[in-house]
Design a protein around this motif. Structure first.
Motif, PDB file in Angstrom:
ATOM      1  N   PRO A 192      -3.045 -18.858  -3.498  1.00 42.16           N
ATOM      2  CA  PRO A 192      -4.010 -20.104  -4.767  1.00 42.16           C
ATOM      3  C   PRO A 192      -5.503 -19.361  -4.795  1.00 42.16           C
ATOM      4  O   PRO A 192      -6.367 -20.414  -5.617  1.00 42.16           O
ATOM      5  N   ALA A 193      -5.856 -18.349  -4.498  1.00 40.69           N
ATOM      6  CA  ALA A 193      -7.328 -17.307  -4.305  1.00 40.69           C
ATOM      7  C   ALA A 193      -7.082 -17.666  -5.564  1.00 40.69           C
ATOM      8  O   ALA A 193      -8.187 -17.312  -6.685  1.00 40.69           O
ATOM      9  N   ILE A 194      -5.792 -17.038  -6.314  1.00 41.18           N
ATOM     10  CA  ILE A 194      -5.987 -16.252  -7.426  1.00 41.18           C
ATOM     11  C   ILE A 194      -6.136 -17.435  -8.291  1.00 41.18           C
ATOM     12  O   ILE A 194      -6.899 -18.047  -9.297  1.00 41.18           O
ATOM     13  N   ILE A 195      -5.519 -18.463  -8.238  1.00 41.92           N
ATOM     14  CA  ILE A 195      -5.728 -19.844  -9.236  1.00 41.92           C
ATOM     15  C   ILE A 195      -7.352 -20.496  -9.018  1.00 41.92           C
ATOM     16  O   ILE A 195      -7.812 -20.475  -9.996  1.00 41.92           O
ATOM     17  N   HIS A 199      -9.012 -20.659 -12.669  1.00 38.22           N
ATOM     18  CA  HIS A 199     -10.132 -22.060 -12.948  1.00 38.22           C
ATOM     19  C   HIS A 199     -11.117 -21.515 -12.866  1.00 38.22           C
ATOM     20  O   HIS A 199     -12.005 -22.095 -14.081  1.00 38.22           O
ATOM     21  N   LEU A 200     -11.720 -20.869 -12.887  1.00 37.29           N
ATOM     22  CA  LEU A 200     -13.381 -20.931 -13.009  1.00 37.29           C
ATOM     23  C   LEU A 200     -13.470 -20.137 -13.943  1.00 37.29           C
ATOM     24  O   LEU A 200     -14.214 -20.163 -14.658  1.00 37.29           O
ATOM     25  N   SER A 201     -12.368 -18.984 -14.275  1.00 35.08           N
ATOM     26  CA  SER A 201     -12.435 -17.956 -15.455  1.00 35.08           C
ATOM     27  C   SER A 201     -12.502 -18.793 -16.678  1.00 35.08           C
ATOM     28  O   SER A 201     -12.784 -18.584 -17.255  1.00 35.08           O
ATOM     29  N   LEU A 431     -17.884 -26.976 -10.763  1.00 39.82           N
ATOM     30  CA  LEU A 431     -17.147 -25.858 -11.026  1.00 39.82           C
ATOM     31  C   LEU A 431     -16.086 -25.501  -9.841  1.00 39.82           C
ATOM     32  O   LEU A 431     -14.566 -24.987 -10.532  1.00 39.82           O
ATOM     33  N   GLY A 432     -16.425 -26.223  -9.078  1.00 36.57           N
ATOM     34  CA  GLY A 432     -15.661 -25.727  -7.415  1.00 36.57           C
ATOM     35  C   GLY A 432     -14.903 -26.696  -7.569  1.00 36.57           C
ATOM     36  O   GLY A 432     -14.036 -26.517  -6.075  1.00 36.57           O
ATOM     37  N   LEU A 433     -14.490 -27.694  -8.357  1.00 39.56           N
ATOM     38  CA  LEU A 433     -13.885 -28.638  -8.028  1.00 39.56           C
ATOM     39  C   LEU A 433     -12.694 -27.933  -7.577  1.00 39.56           C
ATOM     40  O   LEU A 433     -11.309 -28.876  -6.937  1.00 39.56           O
ATOM     41  N   GLN A 434     -11.903 -27.484  -8.146  1.00 40.00           N
ATOM     42  CA  GLN A 434     -10.325 -26.562  -7.753  1.00 40.00           C
ATOM     43  C   GLN A 434     -10.498 -26.194  -5.958  1.00 40.00           C
ATOM     44  O   GLN A 434      -9.532 -26.441  -5.388  1.00 40.00           O
ATOM     45  N   GLY A 435     -11.612 -25.370  -5.921  1.00 39.40           N
ATOM     46  CA  GLY A 435     -11.987 -26.022  -4.084  1.00 39.40           C
ATOM     47  C   GLY A 435     -11.571 -26.892  -3.145  1.00 39.40           C
ATOM     48  O   GLY A 435     -11.306 -26.656  -2.347  1.00 39.40           O
ATOM     49  N   PHE A 436     -11.481 -27.977  -3.837  1.00 39.26           N
ATOM     50  CA  PHE A 436     -11.518 -28.860  -3.134  1.00 39.26           C
ATOM     51  C   PHE A 436      -9.962 -29.372  -3.407  1.00 39.26           C
ATOM     52  O   PHE A 436      -9.918 -30.064  -1.798  1.00 39.26           O
ATOM     53  N   LEU A 437      -9.468 -29.280  -4.464  1.00 43.42           N
ATOM     54  CA  LEU A 437      -7.915 -29.671  -4.496  1.00 43.42           C
ATOM     55  C   LEU A 437      -7.006 -28.876  -3.994  1.00 43.42           C
ATOM     56  O   LEU A 437      -6.152 -29.567  -3.066  1.00 43.42           O
TER      57      LEU A 437
END
Length: 534
Positions: A192-195, A199-201, A431-437
């Motif tokens: 999950p950390a890599i994802i 995603h940010l990259s 940009l951080g939407l992935q962190g909420f999902l």
């Protein structure tokens, strides 16, 4: 007097949020018999209150403070020594050199230098202050909007706390509460950390393409000497990779994290002296003096930061023990079930909002500890796996650093970028939407964390997560290598919704739709086909 000193010093070092909560908790402990409803309890007399908060080896002298002394401090010292001996320079130079080969090089440098440095600092705001001082001006000089530059740095620095092998303080607390070896926590959190960072990259790459950014001519000329630059960096700082690799190896080999960190610290000191002797044979005495000065600085920094962590954990111990003794946590769990009315999505949303609320202006360990105490039991009783629940709370406690209205990481970034606080916060959330999902995925798709026990299912689940991030980027940016247009954005939105729904068939359909969009755009770009806005 001891408890009062802890509260006052916590106020001095961490601001007023935690001390105010501590004082409110103490007041609640002695006056609960006068309250009603959810807050009522039988009351705690002064003698018992003093005991619970100190002399019974609870509260300020409880398990959290013990954990800070026996494990967390050694990792803080590791990061401080690494910083003062040149480890941060190694990460910064490597990130700049590698990422400068891309059009989005400035933002990629910010992402990966902040990720690795944030892994060791354990504080999003501190990480922004350290790395943002050079990454944000660099991004602005390349043409990025100040608000966007600050948001990239805030999101990357926040993510450093979820990146193994040295995650934030909350991860050590999690290992203690869940009863799992720290290595297993790291393995579960790895994909999950890599994802998160991929995603940010990808998002900043798409933004750079949309802005038409190109590499600097100077950077293109340096390409031929890339190998020589790498060798020079490793000659100067490469020896510091040895303790990092050693620490990672020993943790994943099953050694107790505290012992691994202590041994890595001694190894780092040894290789620092050896490197100075080998590279500066003609100036051995001067080299030894410089190493000793850096070591002294590292030990001093580590001692100060370790003491700060011990303070905040001591203060949090008071809150945890009072909530446990009065039964408030259990009553709140029942209240949350009542509000949710048996609807699991409402319950999960309440837990997420609760964590984000406690994360406003509070360090990650505090937000994590309080929310785990208050909301984890009810989520576990609903049938969610214990590790998934703790990871869910931990991620929301981390991501609170970029969540308005009190987004500490974004606030520090604005101080460097000179941008608008509101605009930077909104860009950071985007940009951080992935962190909420990600944490929601942990609950409804627990195989996301099962890299050790079910690696294939974990890879598939995290692959779906990555595709959902790509879909969100297409939807928000309206661009891949060409403009997507309204139809393309609507397809991306639908595909992302399909992927996020916990059904493998729908996730596959959504992923294939996004892949089709990419293939069409790449084919059209290669063959010069006009596609309009589609």
């Amino acid at each position: 007097i001891f408890v009062l000193l802890v509260v006052v010093m916590t106020w001095k070092e961490w601001g007023m949020t935690i001390p105010v909560v501590v004082l409110a908790t103490l007041l609640y402990a002695v006056s609960g018999q006068h309250l009603g409803g959810l807050f009522r309890h039988s009351g705690i007399d002064l003698e018992r209150l003093v005991g619970y908060t100190s002399t019974y080896f609870m509260g300020t002298l409880g398990s959290l403070t013990s954990l800070s002394a026996t494990m967390i401090f050694h990792f803080i010292l590791f990061g401080a020594l690494l910083q003062c001996l040149g480890g941060f320079s190694l990460i910064e130079k490597l990130s700049r050199l590698v990422c400068s080969r891309f059009a989005s090089g400035a933002s990629q440098t910010a992402i990966y230098s902040s990720a690795f440095i944030g892994m060791m600092t354990g504080s999003a705001a501190a990480n922004v202050a350290v790395t943002g001082s050079f990454t944000i001006p660099m991004m602005k000089s390349r043409g990025y909007d100040p608000n966007y530059a600050g948001a990239v740095e805030a999101v990357a620095s926040t993510g450093g706390q979820i990146l193994p092998p040295v995650m934030g303080v909350g991860a050590f607390i999690m290992a203690s509460l869940v009863g799992l070896p720290y290595a297993k926590i790291c393995i579960a959190a790895l994909l999950p950390a890599i994802i998160y960072f991929l995603h940010l990259s990808f998002s900043v790459t798409v933004r750079s393409c949309r802005l038409g950014m190109k590499r600097y001519e100077a950077e293109q000329e340096e390409e031929a000497s890339f190998g020589r630059q790498i060798m020079r960096i490793f000659r100067e700082h490469g020896h510091l990779l040895i303790p990092i690799v050693f620490l990672t190896w020993r943790i994943f080999a099953g050694e107790r994290p505290a012992r691994a960190a202590v041994n890595a610290n001694f190894l780092m000191i040894g290789v620092a002296f050896l490197h100075a002797l080998v590279t500066r044979r003609g100036q051995a005495v001067q080299a030894m003096k410089e190493v000793c000065a850096n070591l002294y600085k590292g030990l001093l920094t580590g001692g100060k930061e370790g003491a700060k962590i011990a303070l905040v954990l001591g203060a949090l111990g008071i809150i945890v023990d009072i909530f446990t003794t009065t039964g408030f946590g259990q009553r709140l769990s029942h209240a949350m079930i009542g509000i949710a009315g048996g609807n699991v999505f409402i319950l999960v949303s309440l837990a997420a909002v609760l964590t984000l609320f406690f994360g406003m202006g509070m360090p990650t360990p505090g937000a994590y500890m309080l929310t785990v105490l208050l909301s984890a039991p009810v989520l576990i009783n609903f049938g969610f796996p214990e590790l998934s629940v703790h990871m869910f709370v931990f991620y929301f406690a981390v991501i609170a650093a970029i969540t308005p209205p009190v987004a500490m990481a974004s606030l520090v970034a604005v101080g460097i970028s000179g941008g608008s606080y509101i605009s930077t916060c909104l860009q950071a959330v985007r940009l951080g939407l992935q962190g909420f999902l990600l944490p929601v995925f942990f609950l409804f798709r627990p195989e996301t964390l099962a890299l050790e026990s079910a690696p294939l299912q974990a890879l598939i689940s995290n692959g779906f997560l990555l595709m959902s991030g790509i879909g969100m980027t297409f939807m928000l940016e309206g661009f891949f290598i060409r403009k997507l247009g309204l139809f393309g954005r609507l397809v991306s939105l639908a595909a992302t919704a399909f992927i996020l729904y916990p059904d493998d068939l729908l996730s596959v359909i959504g992923s294939l739709a996004l892949i089709l969009i990419m293939i069409i755009q790449l084919y059209a770009e290669k063959n010069g086909i006009r596609t309009g806005n589609a």
